[in-house]
Design a protein around this motif. Structure first.
Motif, short mmCIF file in Angstrom:
data_model
loop_
_atom_site.label_atom_id
_atom_site.label_comp_id
_atom_site.label_asym_id
_atom_site.label_seq_id
_atom_site.Cartn_x
_atom_site.Cartn_y
_atom_site.Cartn_z
N ALA A 106 -13.83 0.03 -18.19
CA ALA A 106 -14.69 -0.55 -17.15
C ALA A 106 -13.85 -1.52 -16.32
CB ALA A 106 -15.87 -1.27 -17.78
N SER A 107 -13.81 -1.30 -15.02
CA SER A 107 -12.95 -2.11 -14.14
C SER A 107 -13.72 -2.62 -12.94
CB SER A 107 -11.76 -1.27 -13.66
OG SER A 107 -10.99 -0.85 -14.77
N THR A 108 -13.29 -3.77 -12.42
CA THR A 108 -13.90 -4.37 -11.25
C THR A 108 -12.80 -4.74 -10.26
OG1 THR A 108 -15.66 -5.30 -12.61
CG2 THR A 108 -15.39 -6.22 -10.41
N LEU A 109 -12.95 -4.28 -9.03
CA LEU A 109 -11.98 -4.54 -7.98
C LEU A 109 -12.69 -5.24 -6.83
CD1 LEU A 109 -10.42 -0.97 -7.93
CD2 LEU A 109 -9.65 -2.92 -9.26
N LYS A 110 -12.07 -6.29 -6.30
CA LYS A 110 -12.69 -7.02 -5.17
C LYS A 110 -12.58 -6.22 -3.88
CE LYS A 110 -12.77 -11.25 -2.54
NZ LYS A 110 -12.15 -12.52 -2.28
N GLY A 111 -11.44 -5.65 -3.61
CA GLY A 111 -11.21 -4.83 -2.43
C GLY A 111 -10.31 -3.68 -2.81
N PHE A 112 -10.46 -2.54 -2.14
CA PHE A 112 -9.72 -1.36 -2.57
C PHE A 112 -9.27 -0.59 -1.34
CE2 PHE A 112 -9.90 2.72 -5.24
CZ PHE A 112 -8.73 2.42 -5.89
N PHE A 113 -7.97 -0.32 -1.25
CA PHE A 113 -7.40 0.44 -0.15
C PHE A 113 -6.55 1.56 -0.74
CE2 PHE A 113 -3.95 1.51 2.72
CZ PHE A 113 -4.62 1.72 3.92
N MET A 114 -6.84 2.80 -0.35
CA MET A 114 -6.06 3.95 -0.81
C MET A 114 -5.62 4.79 0.38
SD MET A 114 -8.24 5.28 -4.14
CE MET A 114 -7.23 6.74 -4.32
N ASN A 115 -4.33 5.08 0.47
CA ASN A 115 -3.78 5.94 1.51
C ASN A 115 -2.83 6.91 0.85
OD1 ASN A 115 -2.61 7.18 3.70
ND2 ASN A 115 -2.17 5.28 4.79
N GLN A 116 -3.16 8.21 0.91
CA GLN A 116 -2.36 9.24 0.26
C GLN A 116 -2.15 8.87 -1.20
OE1 GLN A 116 1.14 10.32 2.51
NE2 GLN A 116 0.12 9.85 4.42
N ALA A 117 -3.24 8.52 -1.87
CA ALA A 117 -3.16 7.99 -3.22
C ALA A 117 -4.19 8.66 -4.12
CB ALA A 117 -3.41 6.48 -3.18
#
Length: 188
Positions: A106-117
């Motif tokens: 279980a994970s929590t991320l504040k902000g998430f950006f994915m590019n070619q990922a």
């Protein structure tokens, strides 16, 4: 009569806590940035003290760790890979550009950006901030829940968006304000 064990007892190894000691941006794979050294399997990674507000850059396959606690920007670059067994709790931006993040807890991320990922694994991730996917792939049976503060679809500036995403996680859900600039190409 003596009572004893039938043989040696194998106790599980205690996880070590590995702390970022460099009060600046830096690379994950540089031993001098860590106390006591570069994190490995079973380690709990602490990026909350000196690392808070800085960018920790992952530029290769750093392998597997047990847990990540972070207040730092975690920036994964070209062909990088990080696998987190338990949980990944990042109170700052998680950015993946041409890398792979594996979440199995279980994970929590504040902000998430994915590019070619790629985001993969069996874990359930909750994104609490703005999310952007560009040519991003989600694989595995885990779920991703977006509870971010992105703008509605008719106001994309500054909010999260997804473009050309291929989503193969069964539970990608949104709650609250809309996050996507375009209609999803697959999934949802």
């Amino acid at each position: 009569m003596a009572i004893g064990f039938p043989g040696p007892v194998a106790w599980p190894a205690a996880a070590g806590v590995v702390v970022w000691k460099n009060p600046a941006d830096g690379f994950w794979d540089v031993a001098d940035n860590w106390d006591p050294g570069i994190p490995g399997p079973g380690d709990i990674v602490d990026l909350t003290g000196n690392a808070a507000g800085y960018a920790i850059k992952i530029r290769n396959n750093v392998g597997q760790v047990q847990e990540v606690k972070s207040k730092a920007i975690v920036r994964m670059g070209n062909n990088s890979r990080l696998s987190v067994v338990d949980k990944f709790d990042n109170q700052a931006l998680t950015e993946i550009i041409q890398g792979t993040l594996v979440l199995d807890g279980a994970s929590t991320l504040k902000g998430f950006f994915m590019n070619q990922a790629v985001l993969e694994g069996t874990g359930n991730a909750t994104v609490k901030g703005v999310t952007t996917y560009v040519n991003a792939f989600h694989h595995g049976p885990g779920t991703t829940r977006h509870e971010g503060d992105g703008h509605p679809p008719d106001r994309p500036a500054g909010g999260g968006r997804r473009s050309h995403a291929c989503l193969r996680r069964p539970g990608i859900r949104r709650a609250g304000v809309g996050l996507w600039h375009q209609r999803p190409s697959r999934g949802e």
